[in-house]
Scaffold this active site. Structure first.
Site, short mmCIF file in Angstrom:
data_model
loop_
_atom_site.label_atom_id
_atom_site.label_comp_id
_atom_site.label_asym_id
_atom_site.label_seq_id
_atom_site.Cartn_x
_atom_site.Cartn_y
_atom_site.Cartn_z
N CYS A 54 0.87 -1.18 0.00
CA CYS A 54 0.00 0.00 0.00
C CYS A 54 0.91 1.23 0.00
CB CYS A 54 -0.87 -0.06 1.25
SG CYS A 54 -1.73 1.46 1.68
N SER A 98 0.89 3.58 1.94
CA SER A 98 1.31 3.89 3.31
C SER A 98 2.63 3.19 3.65
CB SER A 98 0.24 3.49 4.32
OG SER A 98 -0.96 4.19 4.06
N HIS A 143 5.17 5.46 2.30
CA HIS A 143 5.36 6.58 3.21
C HIS A 143 6.28 6.14 4.36
CE1 HIS A 143 2.38 8.73 1.04
NE2 HIS A 143 1.31 8.31 1.69
N HIS A 171 1.23 -4.02 6.01
CA HIS A 171 0.02 -3.99 6.85
C HIS A 171 -1.20 -4.46 6.08
CE1 HIS A 171 -0.08 -0.27 4.60
NE2 HIS A 171 -1.39 -0.24 4.82
N CYS A 215 -6.34 -3.85 4.00
CA CYS A 215 -6.20 -2.39 3.97
C CYS A 215 -6.91 -1.76 2.78
CB CYS A 215 -4.75 -1.92 4.00
SG CYS A 215 -4.72 -0.09 4.02
P1 CND Z 1 -1.27 4.69 -5.05
O1 CND Z 1 0.06 5.32 -5.06
O2 CND Z 1 -1.43 3.31 -5.58
O3 CND Z 1 -2.33 5.62 -5.84
C1 CND Z 1 -2.28 7.02 -5.81
C2 CND Z 1 -2.84 7.53 -7.15
O4 CND Z 1 -2.87 8.95 -7.10
C3 CND Z 1 -1.99 7.13 -8.35
O5 CND Z 1 -2.81 6.54 -9.33
C4 CND Z 1 -1.40 8.48 -8.81
O6 CND Z 1 -1.21 8.51 -10.23
C5 CND Z 1 -2.46 9.45 -8.36
N1 CND Z 1 -1.96 10.82 -8.22
C6 CND Z 1 -0.75 11.23 -7.74
N2 CND Z 1 -0.66 12.58 -7.73
C7 CND Z 1 -1.85 13.02 -8.23
C8 CND Z 1 -2.39 14.33 -8.47
N3 CND Z 1 -1.67 15.43 -8.19
N4 CND Z 1 -3.64 14.42 -8.98
C9 CND Z 1 -4.37 13.31 -9.26
N5 CND Z 1 -3.92 12.05 -9.05
C10 CND Z 1 -2.68 11.92 -8.55
O7 CND Z 1 -1.77 4.78 -3.52
P2 CND Z 1 -2.83 3.89 -2.70
O8 CND Z 1 -4.09 3.78 -3.49
O9 CND Z 1 -2.16 2.68 -2.16
O10 CND Z 1 -3.05 4.88 -1.45
C11 CND Z 1 -3.65 6.16 -1.64
C12 CND Z 1 -3.51 7.01 -0.39
O11 CND Z 1 -4.30 6.41 0.66
C13 CND Z 1 -2.09 7.09 0.17
O12 CND Z 1 -1.84 8.39 0.67
C14 CND Z 1 -2.09 6.07 1.31
O13 CND Z 1 -1.11 6.34 2.26
C15 CND Z 1 -3.49 6.30 1.83
C16 CND Z 1 -4.05 5.23 2.72
C17 CND Z 1 -4.98 5.62 3.68
C18 CND Z 1 -5.52 4.66 4.51
C19 CND Z 1 -6.57 5.06 5.50
O14 CND Z 1 -6.97 4.20 6.32
N6 CND Z 1 -7.03 6.30 5.48
C20 CND Z 1 -5.14 3.32 4.39
N7 CND Z 1 -4.23 2.97 3.43
C21 CND Z 1 -3.71 3.90 2.60
ZN ZN Z 2 -2.76 0.85 3.68
#
Ligand code: CND
Ligand code: ZN
Ligand code: ZN
Length: 379
Positions: A47, A49, A52, A69, A174
């Site tokens: 993921c 995260s 990060h 995770h 997740c």
């Molecule tokens: P992933 O990196 O796979 O997807 C992110 C997407 O965003 C990609 O398709 C990018 O091309 C796109 N992107 C990047 N910059 C831009 C922009 N400026 N405008 C539009 N699109 C853009 O990430 P993921 O899907 O694994 O995770 C997404 C987020 O969710 C990430 O920040 C992660 O840390 C977070 C997350 C949150 C939680 C929660 O419980 N809230 C759990 N897991 C992950």
């Molecule tokens: Zn996650």
């Protein structure tokens, strides 16, 4: 089992320092203590995260560490006083624990648990379960799935259906639940509504699935990577927008397309500017914006307070608002009953030893979610 009660030596991906590649190392995993189980991880996703965390941007993680995770596995042995699970059972580790006892667990309005690293930090020794080359190795979210074996406290796992395919349902640990639940629980998307989803990784695509299941009639997917659009459409997006194709800010484009704004917007990227854009693209008076993406804690969000005064709602969601221990077995059953799609979220399947390649795929934006299957059982 012949390993019961003994230290297991197995492979794990150790992050010795932030910003560096993982090293596949032999680590020692002790037998489970009271209220703990030891689990053989069969599959794990990567993921954003985790990425990060590689860069030291997730609070609560100390290094060296074993990350991961979003996994699924099989119980190897159980510690004293653990009930309801036995060796051979399938489980999903929970990065959001559910202790069932704290004030949040008792409150139906939240899925936070005060045992969570985001709530009350745990004692240092509680977090350390691995050793490698004589050094103590820290864990991520008290579950660390980038290891062939891991120790789980009884609040951080849940037993799932014996027939569940672990290389698919690990995503329920997740990305899938986070996105899907943000739509159906946190936003409570209504039939006939219009939604905008910013970011189409595993999380954002799962929001699209959730919006579709909830009956949204228009789902506008936003990403700067056009290669994500075909999958988004397959899963239910009705329109796909690349902000780089427009001279105007994307929130203006969305407002023009939707008669003033969307009913629900979701930020699934982790960028402050996209969070503000998502909020601005929700309709005054009744629009709801859900922040899902994780931005570094040093970043501070700022926006015109008039956006709130004019009746928008801003929410955040961890693990899609699901109370983890209660909900994950049901989500697994729902997947097996074909109530939603999950297989489409898997873009690559790699052996565990290629974990660094998996992260390169994530960084290159080529994948929405990936599986790593253990390839070297050495216990
Ligand atoms: P992933 O990196 O796979 O997807 C992110 C997407 O965003 C990609 O398709 C990018 O091309 C796109 N992107 C990047 N910059 C831009 C922009 N400026 N405008 C539009 N699109 C853009 O990430 P993921 O899907 O694994 O995770 C997404 C987020 O969710 C990430 O920040 C992660 O840390 C977070 C997350 C949150 C939680 C929660 O419980 N809230 C759990 N897991 C992950
Ligand atoms: Zn996650
Ligand atoms: Zn609790």
């Amino acid at each position: 089992m012949e390993t019961t009660g003994k230290v297991i030596k197995c492979k794990a991906a150790v992050l010795w320092e932030t910003g560096k590649p993982f090293s596949i190392e032999e680590v020692e995993v002790p037998p489970p203590r009271a209220h703990e189980i030891r689990v053989k991880i069969v599959a794990t996703g990567i993921c954003r995260s985790d990425e990060h965390a590689v860069h030291g941007l997730m609070s609560g993680i100390k290094y060296p560490a074993i990350l991961g995770h979003e996994g699924a596995g099989i119980v190897e042995s159980v510690g004293e006083e653990v009930t309801g699970v036995k060796p051979g059972d399938k489980v999903i580790p929970l990065f959001m624990p559910q202790c069932g006892k704290c004030v949040c667990c008792h409150n139906p309005k939240t899925n936070l648990c005060l045992k969570n690293i985001i709530g009350v930090p745990q004692a240092e020794d509680e977090k350390i379960k691995f050793t490698c080359k004589g050094k103590l190795i820290n864990r991520m979210a008290d579950i660390s799935t980038f290891s062939e074996y891991t120790i789980l406290d009884e609040t951080t796992f849940t037993k799932i259906d014996d027939n569940a395919p672990l290389d698919r349902v690990c995503l329920i640990g997740c990305g899938f639940s986070t996105g899907y639940g943000s739509a159906v629980n946190t936003a409570k998307v209504q039939p006939g509504s219009t939604c905008a989803v910013f970011g189409l990784g595993g999380v954002g695509l799962s929001v699209v699935i959730g919006c579709k299941v909830a009956g949204a009639t228009r789902i506008i997917a936003v990403d700067i990577n056009k290669t994500k659009f075909a999958k988004a459409k397959e899963l239910g997006a009705t329109d796909c927008l690349n902000p780089q194709d427009y001279d105007q800010p994307i929130q203006k484009v969305l407002a023009d397309m939707t008669n003033g704004g969307v009913d629900y917007s979701f930020e699934c990227i982790g960028r402050i500017d996209s969070m503000v854009a998502a909020l601005e693209s929700s309709h005054p008076g009744f629009g709801t914006c859900v922040i899902i993406g994780v931005a570094p804690s040093i970043d501070k969000i700022s926006f015109d307070p008039l956006l709130m005064l004019t009746g928008r709602t801003l929410k955040g969601s961890l693990f899609g608002g699901f109370k983890s221990k209660d909900s994950v077995p049901k989500l697994v059953s729902d997947y097996m009953a074909k109530k939603f799609k999950l297989d489409e979220l898997v873009t690559h399947t790699l052996p565990f030893s290629k974990i660094n390649e998996g992260f390169e795929l994530l960084r290159a934006g080529e994948s929405s979610a990936k599986l790593l299957e253990e390839d070297t059982a050495t216990a």
